[in-house]
Design a protein around this motif. Sequence first.
Motif, PDB file in Angstrom:
ATOM      1  N   VAL A  76       0.944  -1.372  -0.131  1.00  0.00           N
ATOM      2  CA  VAL A  76      -0.146   0.017   0.224  1.00  0.00           C
ATOM      3  C   VAL A  76       0.685   1.160  -0.035  1.00  0.00           C
ATOM      4  CG1 VAL A  76      -1.560   1.524   1.376  1.00  0.00           C
ATOM      5  CG2 VAL A  76      -1.960  -1.015   1.051  1.00  0.00           C
ATOM      6  N   VAL A  77       1.872   1.331   0.754  1.00  0.00           N
ATOM      7  CA  VAL A  77       2.782   2.512   1.097  1.00  0.00           C
ATOM      8  C   VAL A  77       3.733   2.695  -0.407  1.00  0.00           C
ATOM      9  CG1 VAL A  77       4.607   3.434   2.026  1.00  0.00           C
ATOM     10  CG2 VAL A  77       2.919   2.205   3.481  1.00  0.00           C
ATOM     11  N   ILE A  78       3.936   1.468  -1.040  1.00  0.00           N
ATOM     12  CA  ILE A  78       4.888   1.606  -2.118  1.00  0.00           C
ATOM     13  C   ILE A  78       4.104   2.182  -3.266  1.00  0.00           C
ATOM     14  CG2 ILE A  78       5.620   0.286  -4.102  1.00  0.00           C
ATOM     15  CD1 ILE A  78       6.794  -1.523  -1.951  1.00  0.00           C
ATOM     16  N   ALA A  79       2.654   1.847  -3.274  1.00  0.00           N
ATOM     17  CA  ALA A  79       1.731   2.296  -4.390  1.00  0.00           C
ATOM     18  C   ALA A  79       1.249   3.834  -4.248  1.00  0.00           C
ATOM     19  CB  ALA A  79       0.626   1.439  -4.596  1.00  0.00           C
ATOM     20  N   CYS A  80       1.490   4.562  -3.007  1.00  0.00           N
ATOM     21  CA  CYS A  80       0.921   5.740  -2.642  1.00  0.00           C
ATOM     22  C   CYS A  80       1.490   6.891  -3.606  1.00  0.00           C
ATOM     23  CB  CYS A  80       1.415   6.221  -1.073  1.00  0.00           C
ATOM     24  SG  CYS A  80       0.154   5.070  -0.012  1.00  0.00           S
ATOM     25  N   PHE A  81       3.054   6.867  -3.654  1.00  0.00           N
ATOM     26  CA  PHE A  81       3.579   7.942  -4.612  1.00  0.00           C
ATOM     27  C   PHE A  81       2.994   7.944  -5.975  1.00  0.00           C
ATOM     28  CE2 PHE A  81       7.187   9.577  -7.090  1.00  0.00           C
ATOM     29  CZ  PHE A  81       6.951  10.988  -6.706  1.00  0.00           C
ATOM     30  N   PRO A  82       3.288   6.719  -6.590  1.00  0.00           N
ATOM     31  CA  PRO A  82       2.572   6.545  -7.835  1.00  0.00           C
ATOM     32  C   PRO A  82       1.349   7.020  -8.092  1.00  0.00           C
ATOM     33  CG  PRO A  82       3.912   4.641  -7.285  1.00  0.00           C
ATOM     34  CD  PRO A  82       3.594   5.192  -6.156  1.00  0.00           C
ATOM     35  N   THR A  83       0.616   6.790  -6.877  1.00  0.00           N
ATOM     36  CA  THR A  83      -1.006   7.224  -7.124  1.00  0.00           C
ATOM     37  C   THR A  83      -1.046   8.962  -6.820  1.00  0.00           C
ATOM     38  OG1 THR A  83      -1.572   5.109  -6.244  1.00  0.00           O
ATOM     39  CG2 THR A  83      -3.315   6.907  -6.090  1.00  0.00           C
ATOM     40  N   VAL A  84      -0.419   9.161  -6.019  1.00  0.00           N
ATOM     41  CA  VAL A  84      -0.503  10.748  -5.533  1.00  0.00           C
ATOM     42  C   VAL A  84       0.264  11.759  -6.829  1.00  0.00           C
ATOM     43  CG1 VAL A  84       0.044  12.383  -3.993  1.00  0.00           C
ATOM     44  CG2 VAL A  84      -0.848  10.201  -3.472  1.00  0.00           C
ATOM     45  N   SER A  85       1.457  11.311  -7.071  1.00  0.00           N
ATOM     46  CA  SER A  85       2.207  12.116  -7.832  1.00  0.00           C
ATOM     47  C   SER A  85       2.028  12.928  -9.176  1.00  0.00           C
ATOM     48  CB  SER A  85       3.617  11.443  -8.133  1.00  0.00           C
ATOM     49  OG  SER A  85       3.518  10.360  -8.996  1.00  0.00           O
ATOM     50  N   PRO A  86       0.883  12.138  -9.969  1.00  0.00           N
ATOM     51  CA  PRO A  86       0.603  12.643 -11.238  1.00  0.00           C
ATOM     52  C   PRO A  86      -0.573  13.819 -10.764  1.00  0.00           C
ATOM     53  CG  PRO A  86      -0.501  10.574 -10.830  1.00  0.00           C
ATOM     54  CD  PRO A  86       0.659  10.719  -9.891  1.00  0.00           C
ATOM     55  N   PHE A  87      -1.064  13.617  -9.852  1.00  0.00           N
ATOM     56  CA  PHE A  87      -2.136  14.882  -9.208  1.00  0.00           C
ATOM     57  C   PHE A  87      -1.436  16.057  -8.856  1.00  0.00           C
ATOM     58  CE2 PHE A  87      -4.558  10.966  -9.123  1.00  0.00           C
ATOM     59  CZ  PHE A  87      -5.613  11.251  -9.884  1.00  0.00           C
ATOM     60  N   LEU A  88      -0.182  15.820  -8.277  1.00  0.00           N
ATOM     61  CA  LEU A  88       0.517  16.949  -7.679  1.00  0.00           C
ATOM     62  C   LEU A  88       1.088  17.657  -8.728  1.00  0.00           C
ATOM     63  CD1 LEU A  88       2.984  15.411  -4.841  1.00  0.00           C
ATOM     64  CD2 LEU A  88       0.652  16.565  -4.556  1.00  0.00           C
ATOM     65  N   VAL A  89       1.445  17.021  -9.975  1.00  0.00           N
ATOM     66  CA  VAL A  89       1.672  17.638 -11.192  1.00  0.00           C
ATOM     67  C   VAL A  89       0.641  18.449 -11.782  1.00  0.00           C
ATOM     68  CG1 VAL A  89       2.960  17.392 -13.470  1.00  0.00           C
ATOM     69  CG2 VAL A  89       3.761  15.909 -11.520  1.00  0.00           C
ATOM     70  N   ILE A  90      -0.291  17.767 -11.933  1.00  0.00           N
ATOM     71  CA  ILE A  90      -1.642  18.363 -12.529  1.00  0.00           C
ATOM     72  C   ILE A  90      -1.937  19.504 -11.659  1.00  0.00           C
ATOM     73  CG2 ILE A  90      -4.009  17.837 -13.218  1.00  0.00           C
ATOM     74  CD1 ILE A  90      -3.297  14.910 -13.488  1.00  0.00           C
ATOM     75  N   SER A  91      -2.065  19.474 -10.366  1.00  0.00           N
ATOM     76  CA  SER A  91      -2.449  20.735  -9.686  1.00  0.00           C
ATOM     77  C   SER A  91      -1.578  21.823  -9.888  1.00  0.00           C
ATOM     78  CB  SER A  91      -2.646  20.376  -8.315  1.00  0.00           C
ATOM     79  OG  SER A  91      -1.272  20.053  -7.850  1.00  0.00           O
ATOM     80  N   ARG A  92      -0.273  21.729 -10.123  1.00  0.00           N
ATOM     81  CA  ARG A  92       0.537  22.857 -10.317  1.00  0.00           C
ATOM     82  C   ARG A  92       0.734  23.359 -11.752  1.00  0.00           C
ATOM     83  NH1 ARG A  92       1.152  24.528  -5.288  1.00  0.00           N
ATOM     84  NH2 ARG A  92       2.850  25.633  -5.997  1.00  0.00           N
TER      85      ARG A  92
END
Length: 289
Positions: free
Chosen positions: A273-289
Amino acid sequence: METSDVVISVIFMSQTVVGILGNSFLVYHYLMLYFMGCRLKFTDWILQHLIVANFLTLLCKGVPHIVSAFGWKDFFNDTECKLIFYLHRIGRGVSISSTCFLSVFQAITISPKTARWTQLKVKSHSSIASCVYMSWALSFLINIAFPIKMRAIQYNKNITHQRVYEHCSSVQHDKTTDIVSAIFLTLPDVLLMLLMIWSSSYMVFILYRHKQRMKHIHRSNFSFRSSPEFRVTKTIMLLVSTFVFFYTVSCVLQINIALGHNLTFLWVNMATVVIACFPTVSPFLVISR
């Protein structure tokens, strides 16, 4: 199926679906820019490698758990176990190296225009590009042990000393071998994270110094705060801080798994679960900026 299994399955399914949608949107975005003939920044090129690594991490971990959530157990053979774990480790390695190179390149980009930094800025594109390609090659080599030792659970029923990972398993060795293996697999991640933290700290210092200088300027036709470099820097720093948090927790869990005997599925599922957190969250961090 127990309640805990249902909760874990829902988490895995949500992470995989949301992560794939977010990364797919970025792929669509870059494809549109490509067909429109737009010139991409070098940071976008590194982000594209990160997107590929995200897909490998999400697909190789999320899809098997989604399939097992519907009651299909022991569906991997030896070859599939080797391939799934190998590709996942490669994606994880490229993810941390791409994030690190992204941070280093941006730190070089916003550095002062001195003679030393100017020469480094000129060489940074080719140097970091070579490092990104080399990180793929090193990930293939460093994780070569996984295709060798991984087996399907259904073919390992007669082996007493084995470490089970829900869908697959590997033969356990003595404690010394496990410690050496854990150090060998973790050391590159630790070095890259230290480099990442150093470059991010340097960017914080640059931004803080700029803020202090701007206090003494009442009128200015140009502000670094409104520049594209400033916005990109904030995005990368947000990515790095998120990455460091999730992957620090992941490394601790992975070390525990590598050294632990009689593992419970709770530890294995927590690590996944922890390993998959960054690949899940990172695209939305890029999109939001």
